[in-house]
Structures are given as structure tokens and as C-alpha cells.
Design an enzyme around this catalytic site. Structure first.
Site, PDB file in Angstrom:
ATOM      1  N   HIS A 134       0.878  -1.177   0.000  1.00  0.00           N
ATOM      2  CA  HIS A 134       0.000   0.000   0.000  1.00  0.00           C
ATOM      3  C   HIS A 134       0.917   1.229   0.000  1.00  0.00           C
ATOM      4  O   HIS A 134       2.039   1.160   0.521  1.00  0.00           O
ATOM      5  CB  HIS A 134      -0.814  -0.060   1.297  1.00  0.00           C
ATOM      6  CG  HIS A 134      -1.912   0.933   1.414  1.00  0.00           C
ATOM      7  ND1 HIS A 134      -1.701   2.224   1.822  1.00  0.00           N
ATOM      8  CD2 HIS A 134      -3.242   0.817   1.212  1.00  0.00           C
ATOM      9  CE1 HIS A 134      -2.860   2.856   1.868  1.00  0.00           C
ATOM     10  NE2 HIS A 134      -3.812   2.035   1.499  1.00  0.00           N
ATOM     11  N   ASP A 211       2.842  -5.000   7.912  1.00  0.00           N
ATOM     12  CA  ASP A 211       1.620  -4.209   7.845  1.00  0.00           C
ATOM     13  C   ASP A 211       0.454  -5.203   7.865  1.00  0.00           C
ATOM     14  O   ASP A 211       0.176  -5.871   6.867  1.00  0.00           O
ATOM     15  CB  ASP A 211       1.659  -3.384   6.546  1.00  0.00           C
ATOM     16  CG  ASP A 211       0.319  -2.774   6.191  1.00  0.00           C
ATOM     17  OD1 ASP A 211      -0.676  -3.038   6.888  1.00  0.00           O
ATOM     18  OD2 ASP A 211       0.265  -2.030   5.191  1.00  0.00           O
ATOM     19  N   GLN A 214      -4.751  -5.698   6.662  1.00  0.00           N
ATOM     20  CA  GLN A 214      -5.766  -6.555   6.022  1.00  0.00           C
ATOM     21  C   GLN A 214      -5.774  -7.965   6.593  1.00  0.00           C
ATOM     22  O   GLN A 214      -6.395  -8.856   6.018  1.00  0.00           O
ATOM     23  CB  GLN A 214      -5.511  -6.604   4.501  1.00  0.00           C
ATOM     24  CG  GLN A 214      -5.620  -5.271   3.814  1.00  0.00           C
ATOM     25  CD  GLN A 214      -7.039  -4.713   3.809  1.00  0.00           C
ATOM     26  OE1 GLN A 214      -8.014  -5.458   3.958  1.00  0.00           O
ATOM     27  NE2 GLN A 214      -7.170  -3.415   3.634  1.00  0.00           N
ATOM     28  N   LYS A 237     -10.538  -1.263  10.419  1.00  0.00           N
ATOM     29  CA  LYS A 237     -10.663  -2.441   9.528  1.00  0.00           C
ATOM     30  C   LYS A 237     -10.921  -3.705  10.353  1.00  0.00           C
ATOM     31  O   LYS A 237     -10.974  -4.803   9.831  1.00  0.00           O
ATOM     32  CB  LYS A 237      -9.389  -2.598   8.699  1.00  0.00           C
ATOM     33  CG  LYS A 237      -9.149  -1.427   7.723  1.00  0.00           C
ATOM     34  CD  LYS A 237      -7.898  -1.649   6.928  1.00  0.00           C
ATOM     35  CE  LYS A 237      -7.349  -0.389   6.305  1.00  0.00           C
ATOM     36  NZ  LYS A 237      -8.065   0.061   5.118  1.00  0.00           N
ATOM     37  N   CYS A 377      -4.717   2.594  -3.653  1.00  0.00           N
ATOM     38  CA  CYS A 377      -3.465   3.089  -3.047  1.00  0.00           C
ATOM     39  C   CYS A 377      -2.321   2.128  -3.318  1.00  0.00           C
ATOM     40  O   CYS A 377      -1.445   1.936  -2.460  1.00  0.00           O
ATOM     41  CB  CYS A 377      -3.610   3.310  -1.540  1.00  0.00           C
ATOM     42  SG  CYS A 377      -4.726   4.640  -1.161  1.00  0.00           S
TER      43      CYS A 377
HETATM   44  N1  PLP Z   1      -1.893  -0.915   4.582  1.00  0.00           N
HETATM   45  C1  PLP Z   1      -2.824  -1.658   3.972  1.00  0.00           C
HETATM   46  C2  PLP Z   1      -2.476  -3.019   3.457  1.00  0.00           C
HETATM   47  C3  PLP Z   1      -4.105  -1.150   3.799  1.00  0.00           C
HETATM   48  O1  PLP Z   1      -5.038  -1.866   3.183  1.00  0.00           O
HETATM   49  C4  PLP Z   1      -4.395   0.146   4.285  1.00  0.00           C
HETATM   50  C5  PLP Z   1      -5.722   0.747   4.056  1.00  0.00           C
HETATM   51  O2  PLP Z   1      -6.430   0.394   3.160  1.00  0.00           O
HETATM   52  C6  PLP Z   1      -3.396   0.854   4.940  1.00  0.00           C
HETATM   53  C7  PLP Z   1      -2.156   0.295   5.073  1.00  0.00           C
HETATM   54  C8  PLP Z   1      -3.655   2.214   5.504  1.00  0.00           C
HETATM   55  O3  PLP Z   1      -4.548   2.104   6.566  1.00  0.00           O
HETATM   56  P1  PLP Z   1      -5.078   3.428   7.311  1.00  0.00           P
HETATM   57  O4  PLP Z   1      -5.595   4.331   6.247  1.00  0.00           O
HETATM   58  O5  PLP Z   1      -6.152   2.922   8.211  1.00  0.00           O
HETATM   59  O6  PLP Z   1      -3.932   4.014   8.041  1.00  0.00           O
END
Ligand code: PLP
Length: 593
Positions: A134, A211, A214, A237, A377
């Protein structure tokens, strides 16, 4: 971790209808249809237990934490610290102190990038990220690399969306300081072998950040068993509130890292000579934190635990299998991301007839189905696969096989309607392969931009609701000649648009002070907006184009009722391009044509 199961009335350990009853929003309607919410990768809906926890906090527990001597402040502090204990248990952290509350995954990664980067990353060092990341797990590392003179290297992926671990092994070396990788790809659903990735990184002496945005809502998390050094996720999430997230880190590492932000709550003592920082976890939690968010996250985790991730995972796997089969049968649809190990995400494109994901999402929305469209993203994934966007359905514990059938049936109809529409419109107007742009520049539709706008506004007045207004816009777009491929070959994309938009402006043939333009996009609703702009601007005097109050016109026709904010940004990009063309003409000598 607790994985108690929720018994159902019929003895089935997982009763989706009982779970759905816990989520009030799932019983609302969208465009008059039953809401089918399939955008759980972006955020999950909240169970009543979480909503009520927030209410209880504000009704009976609200005060600032850590600083008050009075009872209420102590109660709020207990709520906050209890949430930390719940998180620590949920991810099997060795100690509560290793759990840092952040705003979300993004802030957690930025914290590590800034703090670990400042302490441990030097010129010539290397940071490895994966091709599946992301933007939140790419950009902070690029920023650190730029600041420190380090280099970001990328683990490549194959066409199925799986990381190539043999290539990864080759990237690791004595300069590698950190490897950042997601547990599950939000765009494709690939589950990454983070345990193996960690073993290889550690063998090379590098630290690992995972990270888990998900992952955590879908499978049990055990940070100690994974062996990584940092793990992060977002509460929203995981059925919790927005604005709260978690960074877990190994104590010995967190202790060596400098604070990320300075302020209240992160200090032991402050004087103008010397400030002593607090210990963990406060050192990384400057300022008043999201206390109610932490309480809500705690309630969300307890809710998930009451159902049991060991029950949720097989249900979501069954949804994924069913969706892969059902969507795979939709004519012209291609699933993007076919890794052997996947979590509940199905990304797809429609190739025959070619349809922009923006249009697919808009049409699904009209049927009450919420999916995400765009690059999610993850622009590097899109570039690697040679596409600009996908449509993504992502599942949660409350989704059902029936909802997936509703999605598949809607997609079948959308594809069939689009094919029929194209067949009908093919012989008329300019073809997609128009040999020359000449005939496609739109002549003036009225005597001035204002006169054209008045005519259009009269047309819009005939439609009362947002559906019919947006259908009218799409209708206008359908009449626009197809010049997409031709324009794409000769000009650059208009920035800021979710879909691909191309515009070419020029001095109107045979005039000295008028502009005309040709434009096209790969999304129907955007083609409609282009048609509106052409009616107003094309063939008009540049002074009038520059002076015309287009915002006022859009307000007049109520555009914001049926065009989302994101699309309005794209629209602003188109207007900017046209006005720029007009301004350039205004500064030029008269034409000789
Ligand atoms: N990393 C992953 C894999 C994501 O799917 C997302 C959000 O869609 C993020 C990071 C960023 O999350 P947040 O916007 O809640 O900080």
C-alpha cells in the site's frame, strides 16, 4: 488468544444471520435497495457492541487520562489501559508496554520510519519493501531514504500477485536495515509468507515490519510466533472506530528508538536545559490520545473474539471461493490477483466490452452494492500488471453467499447492457478509430458560455432526482465521439482524475480569439462531464471562457448531489486544463488560419 465461538440457535458454530443482526448499518438501504457492503478492505462496519461502547464512554467515563487525581480521570485511564491489555492479548504480545496506540496503520508505519530511521538508517543503507505494498508502506520509506541517503529496493511479484521470495533472498545483504511487507495485499488479497520473509531478513541482520491492516480481522495474529519486529494495524478495519490503530514493537527495539513526536504525556520531566522522556508506551504517545477510540477498539476485539477467528476464517474462505467461481463466470470479466494463498478479496477488470472500473462501481452503486474502484493506493501493482485500476469486492464475517450472487448477477446485467449499448451506438457518430481529430472538435453550442450554461440548466431542471440527473449526464457522454485511443497517443493524462482523461485544446479554426477542444475519458460519467464542458466552453471566446463562473453553474444544476468529491477533483483538473489552454491562447497573437 480467546477464540470462543458464538453458538447459534441451530447449533451451527457460525450463524451469519445472527452476526448480521449485530450490525445496524447492514439493515439500511442504499438508493432504495438493500445495502450490499463489499468494501471491507477499506473499512468494516461496526457492531452494536462497539457503537454502544462509545456511547457508554462518553456518557459515563469521559475525562483526560494519566493526569487527573479525580475518580473520573482514573476511570478513563483504566478504560484506555484496559484496551491496551486487550490488544496485547489479541496479538499475543509479550507485554502490554509493547502496544503503542496510533491513529492507524499509516501513522504506525510513519512512526517506525521516522524513529527507527533516525536511529538506525544511514547513508548507503537499504530498505526493502514489496511490490504489493500500500502507498502507506512505500512513501514513508522513500521519505526516510531521501532524508538519510539510503535506498529503497523492491521485492518483485509474479503475474498472479505472489512475491518472488527467491528474488527477495538476493536483495538481502549486510546493508539491509529493514524489510517492510504486508501480511495481506489490500489490492489483490495475496497472503504473504511473512514468517519466511522474517527468517530471511533476520539471517541478514535486518529488522522486519509487517503491515497487518488486512490480516487482523480475518485470521488469528501471534506476533511472537511470526517473529517479526514491528506489526501494525488499523482499528477501523477490525470492526472498531476510525482514528485508532496499533503499532506493536519488540520492547528492546522500541526502547532504543527516539520519540516520534514531542508533547504532553511522553515526558518524565521537562526543563529548558533537559527533557527526560517517559518510558514505553507513553514515549510514543504524545498528546491526548484517542481514548474513546481505544475503548471502541477493545470492544471490537472482544466482539471478534466472541465469534472466534477460527470460525470467521473458514466462512470468509468459503465466500472467496464462491466469489472467485461466480465472478469468473461473468462474461468478459478477468480476476486480477490469483495467488495460491488469498484472503477475502476479489479484484477484477471487465475487458469485453472494455469498461472503466469507475463506471462499474457507479453502476453497482445504483444497485445498492458498495465496492471499491481505482488503484487501491497501490499504483505500483497496477503499473506492474499494466492496468490503471480494478474493481474490488472485499469480504467480512457478515457477508453472505447471497450477496455475492447479487454482485455476480448485477455484473452480468451490466456487461450485457454495455455490450448492447455499444452495438447500438457503434455505427453512429465518429468511430473509436476516427482517422483525424478535425471533425471531432466541438463547435460553439450557443452564443456564449453563459447562453450554453442557461440552456443546459434548463435541461437539468427537467430532472428532479439525482438518479435521473446522473443518467442524463451519462446520456450526454454517450453522444460524445470516441477519441480516447487517438488522444492518449498524442497528449498527457489530465492529473487528479480517477479515470483516464485526455484533452487537446487549440485555437478554433478560422478565428483569432476562440478556443475549441476535443476530449475523452474511459469512464462514462466522466465522458458526460466532458460533454457538458464542451457545450459550455468549446468554440467560445477565450475571455469569456476565462471569466465564466463554472462553479456557479455546477451549483445551479446541483452537481454536488450526484457527483462525488473525488470526481469533482477530477472535474477541476479538466477545467484547469481547458482554462490553461484558453489563457495560453489569450497571450498569443491573432491566428492566421
Ligand atoms: N496498509 C494496507 C495493506 C491497507 O489496506 C491500508 C488501508 O487500506 C493501509 C495500510 C492504511 O490504513 P489506514 O488508512 O487505516 O492508516
Amino acid at each position: 488468544m480467546a477464540s470462543e465461538t458464538r453458538p447459534s440457535s441451530n447449533g451451527d458454530p457460525f450463524d451469519v444471520s445472527r452476526i448480521r443482526a449485530d450490525f445496524p448499518i447492514l439493515h439500511t438501504r442504499s438508493h432504495g435497495k438493500h445495502l450490499v457492503y463489499l468494501d471491507n478492505g477499506a473499512t468494516t462496519q461496526k457492531p452494536r457492541a462497539v457503537i454502544e461502547r462509545l456511547i457508554r464512554y462518553y456518557e459515563t467515563e469521559n475525562a483526560n487520562i494519566h493526569r487527573g487525581v479525580y475518580e473520573l480521570s482514573q476511570r478513563a485511564t483504566d478504560v484506555y489501559e484496559e484496551a491496551r491489555r486487550i490488544v496485547a492479548r489479541f496479538i499475543n504480545a509479550a507485554e502490554d508496554k509493547e502496544v503503542i496506540f496510533t491513529r492507524g496503520t499509516t501513522e504506525a508505519i510513519n512512526l517506525v520510519a521516522a524513529s527507527f530511521g533516525r536511529k538506525f538508517i544511514r547513508e548507503g543503507d537499504e530498505i526493502i519493501v514489496s511490490a504489493l505494498e500500500h502507498h502507506s508502506d512505500i512513501v514513508p520509506w522513500q521519505m526516510v531514504a531521501e532524508a538519510c541517503g539510503a535506498r529503497v529496493r523492491v521485492i518483485p511479484m509474479n503475474d498472479a500477485g505472489e512475491l518472488q521470495l527467491d528474488e527477495y533472498a538476493k536483495l538481502l545483504n549486510s546493508r539491509t536495515r529493514l524489510v517492510a511487507v504486508n501480511h495481506v495485499s489490500n489490492a489483490l488479497g495475496t497472503i504473504n509468507d511473512v514468517r519466511r520473509i522474517t527468517e530471511l531478513a533476520h539471517a541478514a541482520g535486518a529488522k522486519v515490519l509487517v503491515d497487518g491492516a488486512q490480516w487482523v480481522a480475518h485470521r488469528p495474529t501471534d506476533v511472537q510466533a511470526l517473529g517479526c519486529d514491528f506489526y501494525c494495524f488499523s482499528g477501523h478495519k477490525l470492526y472498531g472506530p476510525t482514528g485508532i490503530g496499533v503499532l506493536w514493537g519488540r520492547r528492546e527495539l522500541l526502547e532504543k528508538m527516539p520519540p516520534y513526536q514531542g508533547g504532553g504525556d511522553m515526558i518524565e520531566s521537562v526543563s529548558f536545559d533537559k527533557t527526560v522522556y517517559a518510558g514505553l508506551p507513553n514515549k510514543f504517545e504524545a498528546g491526548t490520545p484517542d481514548i474513546s477510540g481505544a475503548a471502541g477498539l477493545g470492544a471490537a476485539i472482544e466482539y471478534v473474539e466472541s465469534i472466534g477467528l477460527s470460525n470467521i476464517a473458514p466462512h470468509e474462505d468459503a465466500l472467496l471461493k464462491h466469489a472467485t467461481e461466480k465472478l469468473g463466470e461473468v462474461p468478459g470479466l478477468r480476476i486480477i490477483g490469483t495467488a495460491a494463498h488469498k484472503a477475502g478479496v476479489v479484484s477484477f477488470v471487465i475487458k469485453d466490452p472494455p469498461m472503466a472500473s469507475l463506471d462499474i462501481g457507479t453502476r453497482l452503486d445504483a444497485e445498492g452494492i458498495a465496492v471499491r474502484t481505482g488503484h487501491h493506493c497501490c499504483q505500483p501493482i497496477m503499473d506492474r500488471l499494466g492496468i490503471s485500476s480494478t474493481t474490488r469486492a472485499s469480504f467480512a464475517m457478515y457477508n453472505t453467499v447471497e450477496e455475492i450472487n447479487t454482485l455476480a448477477n448485477a455484473l452480468r446485467r451490466i456487461v450485457a447492457d454495455e455490450a448492447a449499448r455499444r452495438k447500438q451506438s457503434a455505427p453512429a457518430g465518429a468511430s473509436a478509430h476516427a482517422p483525424a481529430a478535425e471533425i471531432l472538435y466541438a463547435p460553439a453550442a450557443a452564443s456564449s458560455p453563459q447562453a450554453a450554461a442557461d440552456e443546459l440548466a434548463d435541461d437539468f431542471d427537467l430532472f428532479e432526482d439525482r438518479e435521473s440527473k446522473s443518467e442524463y449526464v451519462i446520456d450526454l457522454g454517450n453522444k460524445l465521439p470516441h477519441t480516447f485511443d487517438m488522444l492518449k497517443a498524442i497528449t498527457t493524462r489530465v492529473p487528479g482524475c480517477m479515470s483516464e482523461v485526455y484533452i487537446v485544446t487549440r485555437r478554433a479554426h478560422g478565428t483569432s480569439d476562440r478556443i475549441e477542444f476535443v476530449a475523452d475519458a474511459n469512464a462514462d460519467i466522466v465522458r458526460g462531464l466532458i460533454a457538458i464542458l464542451q457545450r459550455i466552453y468549446s468554440g467560445q471566446r477565450v475571455e469569456e471562457v476565462l471569466a465564466f463562473d463554472i462553479e456557479g453553474f455546477f451549483r445551479r444544476i446541483g452537481l454536488d448531489q450526484f457527483i462525488t468529491n473525488q470526481r469533482r477533483t477530477g472535474l477541476a483538473g479538466m477545467i484547469e486544463r481547458i482554462r490553461h489552454g484558453a489563457a495560453a491562447l489569450a497571450g498569443q497573437p491573432a491566428a492566421t488560419a
